[in-house]
Write an enzyme that holds these catalytic residues in place. Structure first.
Site, short mmCIF file in Angstrom:
data_model
loop_
_atom_site.label_atom_id
_atom_site.label_comp_id
_atom_site.label_asym_id
_atom_site.label_seq_id
_atom_site.Cartn_x
_atom_site.Cartn_y
_atom_site.Cartn_z
CB THR A 96 -7.52 -5.07 1.85
OG1 THR A 96 -6.91 -4.34 3.69
CG2 THR A 96 -7.31 -4.25 1.03
CD GLN A 113 -2.95 4.22 10.60
OE1 GLN A 113 -4.54 4.00 10.38
NE2 GLN A 113 -1.99 4.67 9.88
CD GLU A 128 -6.42 4.14 4.22
OE1 GLU A 128 -5.72 3.54 3.95
OE2 GLU A 128 -5.76 5.34 5.31
CG HIS A 141 -4.39 10.74 2.58
ND1 HIS A 141 -5.34 11.08 3.23
CD2 HIS A 141 -3.54 9.80 2.76
CE1 HIS A 141 -5.42 9.45 4.27
NE2 HIS A 141 -3.84 9.26 3.57
CG ASP A 193 -2.38 1.35 1.16
OD1 ASP A 193 -2.20 1.07 0.21
OD2 ASP A 193 -2.22 1.13 1.81
CG ASP A 231 -5.85 -0.68 3.44
OD1 ASP A 231 -6.28 -2.16 2.99
OD2 ASP A 231 -4.87 0.04 3.33
NE ARG A 256 -8.00 6.84 9.41
CZ ARG A 256 -7.35 6.12 8.04
NH1 ARG A 256 -6.08 6.23 8.12
NH2 ARG A 256 -7.51 6.71 7.31
CD GLU A 287 -5.91 2.67 0.24
OE1 GLU A 287 -4.32 2.42 -1.02
OE2 GLU A 287 -5.82 2.61 0.72
CE LYS A 324 -3.83 2.30 6.96
NZ LYS A 324 -4.37 3.13 6.50
CD GLU A 359 -8.02 13.14 3.64
OE1 GLU A 359 -7.56 13.88 3.14
OE2 GLU A 359 -7.79 11.76 2.92
#
Length: 435
Positions: A267, A250, A209, A143, A136, A243, A247, A211, A263, A384
């Site tokens: 996925t 993390q 996420e 971002h 990844d 993905d 948070r 992606e 993570k 975000e």
């Protein structure tokens, strides 16, 4: 971008799977084993039947003696991916020819059509490849800048290396799942800022996420880097990806080695792989990079001569994320962004990945990282969109979300708009289950 290609099939004008697209995937009929197909309209072309009838005899010359020759009857694209771009292009041209309005082979043979075509609604889609390795990247400037601003302030938003190399981490291939697979809320260690010690429990900050990712073709031998000029020879096509991220887990675990349990729990990828050949009309020049990348990441001489290197490109792909809570009747679009918002190209990502001699293999998956744009609506994750939970997302039914909650369904869609046709990636979706 207009194309004279026309199929004998009645493909609606607003279909994302016209004859100009023909994405590859693995499907399983109600009666039968998984095999490889190509999407057109609301149908799937069973390539294993066409292979059985000899339409892909050219493959025999490309496959080593004694190897499996019935590759379209397999349950993954890996053997086909290993053949490389000339074989991919030839196979796609054969399918395009057989589906053409001018070709009678399928058009005039009802019995053969009954064997070859499956309705998409009647099959189960599988992962398109056996993914041995998954990487990844972190290639979206907006971002990276937004996340860095939250953590370190705008003056130090980007780490010193970010504009010099495509930052990435190795993910967990075993937990890559096909669209539609439910996502179990993960548990782990969480340490709130005001706590003296971490506690164990379900994540309270579950995120998506937005992606995209690409599948590797032939790959390279250990110790032999892929020059950037040949990078696209190893890229078969692109899929949508989510993905999923925890948070709060993390934030506690990522220092000093980066993402781990936050993570690797899930996925999600979309089932249809859109080829670079189909995407070619939607190529765009890569945005200016400053500082100029080191030579192994750029065709610096060509750039100085004003020439466009074949590695210096991106694609105009519209991307959206949609959220549907249990009390909503229809999903609500929460992100609108574009693949062009990536700073580093897919060719640069691949060249950097192998420059130290790392060997990529058929079926490996390389992902873009979250794709965010310059506006608020173009932010590609809840982190975000809500600015780390400080500004909750307001939904049309009056609900708010700081993070994803149990029962929420998150879906991502992507498409390219041509002149008279639309090229679709389908959807990658998942519903969140309690811990």
């Amino acid at each position: 971008m207009d194309s004279p290609l026309r199929s004998f099939l009645d493909v609606p004008r607003d279909s994302g799977f016209p004859i100009q697209n023909l994405p590859f995937g693995v499907f399983q009929p109600k009666q039968g084993k998984p095999r490889i197909g190509v999407a057109i309209g609301d149908l799937i072309v069973d390539l294993s039947v066409l292979e059985e009838l000899g339409h892909f005899d050219f493959v025999e010359a490309a496959v080593p003696s004694g190897s499996q020759r019935h590759m379209f009857a397999e349950d993954s694209l890996n053997a086909f991916l290993a053949l490389g771009r000339p074989a991919w292009r030839k196979a796609r041209e054969i399918v395009q020819h057989l589906l053409s309005a001018e070709t009678p082979t399928l058009r005039d043979d009802a019995k053969l059509r009954a064997r070859v075509f499956h309705a998409q609604k009647d099959v189960v889609m599988k992962l398109p490849a056996r993914i041995g390795n998954y990487t990844d990247f972190y290639s979206s400037y907006h971002h990276a800048h937004n996340v860095g601003t939250m953590l370190r302030g705008p003056e130090n938003a980007l780490m010193p290396n970010w504009k010099w190399l495509p930052v990435a981490y190795h993910g967990r291939a075993s937990s890559v799942v096909i669209s539609g697979t439910d996502v179990r809320r993960p548990q782990g260690q969480i340490k709130p800022p005001d706590a003296s010690a971490p506690a164990f429990g379900p994540t309270k900050s579950l995120d998506y996420e937005l992606e995209m990712a690409f599948l590797i073709g032939p790959g390279n031998s250990l110790g032999e880097p892929v020059p950037i000029e040949r990078a696209i020879d190893h890229i078969f096509g692109l899929v949508l990806m989510n993905d999923w991220s925890a948070r709060d887990i993390q934030a506690w675990e990522y220092q000093p080695l980066g993402p781990f349990l936050a993570k690797n729990f899930c996925t999600s990828v979309s089932p249809w792989v859109v080829t670079l050949e189909a995407l070619d009309p939607f190529r765009k020049p890569l945005s200016h990079q400053d500082p100029e990348p080191l030579p192994y990441l750029s065709a610096a001489g060509r750039i100085r001569r004003g020439e466009q290197a074949k590695s210096d490109f991106t694609f105009d792909i519209h991307l959206e994320a949609h959220l549907k809570t249990p009390s909503m009747k229809a999903p609500h679009t929460i992100t609108r962004t574009n693949f062009q918002n990536l700073y580093w190209s897919i060719a640069q990502q691949l060249a950097h990945h192998t420059v130290n001699g790392c060997n990529l293999e058929p079926g490996d998956l390389l992902a873009s990282g979250t794709i965010s744009g310059p506006t608020e609506e173009a932010r590609g994750c809840m982190l975000e969109l809500t600015w780390r939970g400080a500004n909750p997302l307001k939904l049309p039914n009056g609900e708010t979300r700081k993070w994803l909650e149990d029962g929420d369904k998150l879906s991502i869609t992507g498409w390219c708009q041509g002149d008279g046709y639309r090229l679709d990636f389908g959807e990658v979706a998942g519903c969140i289950l309690p811990a």
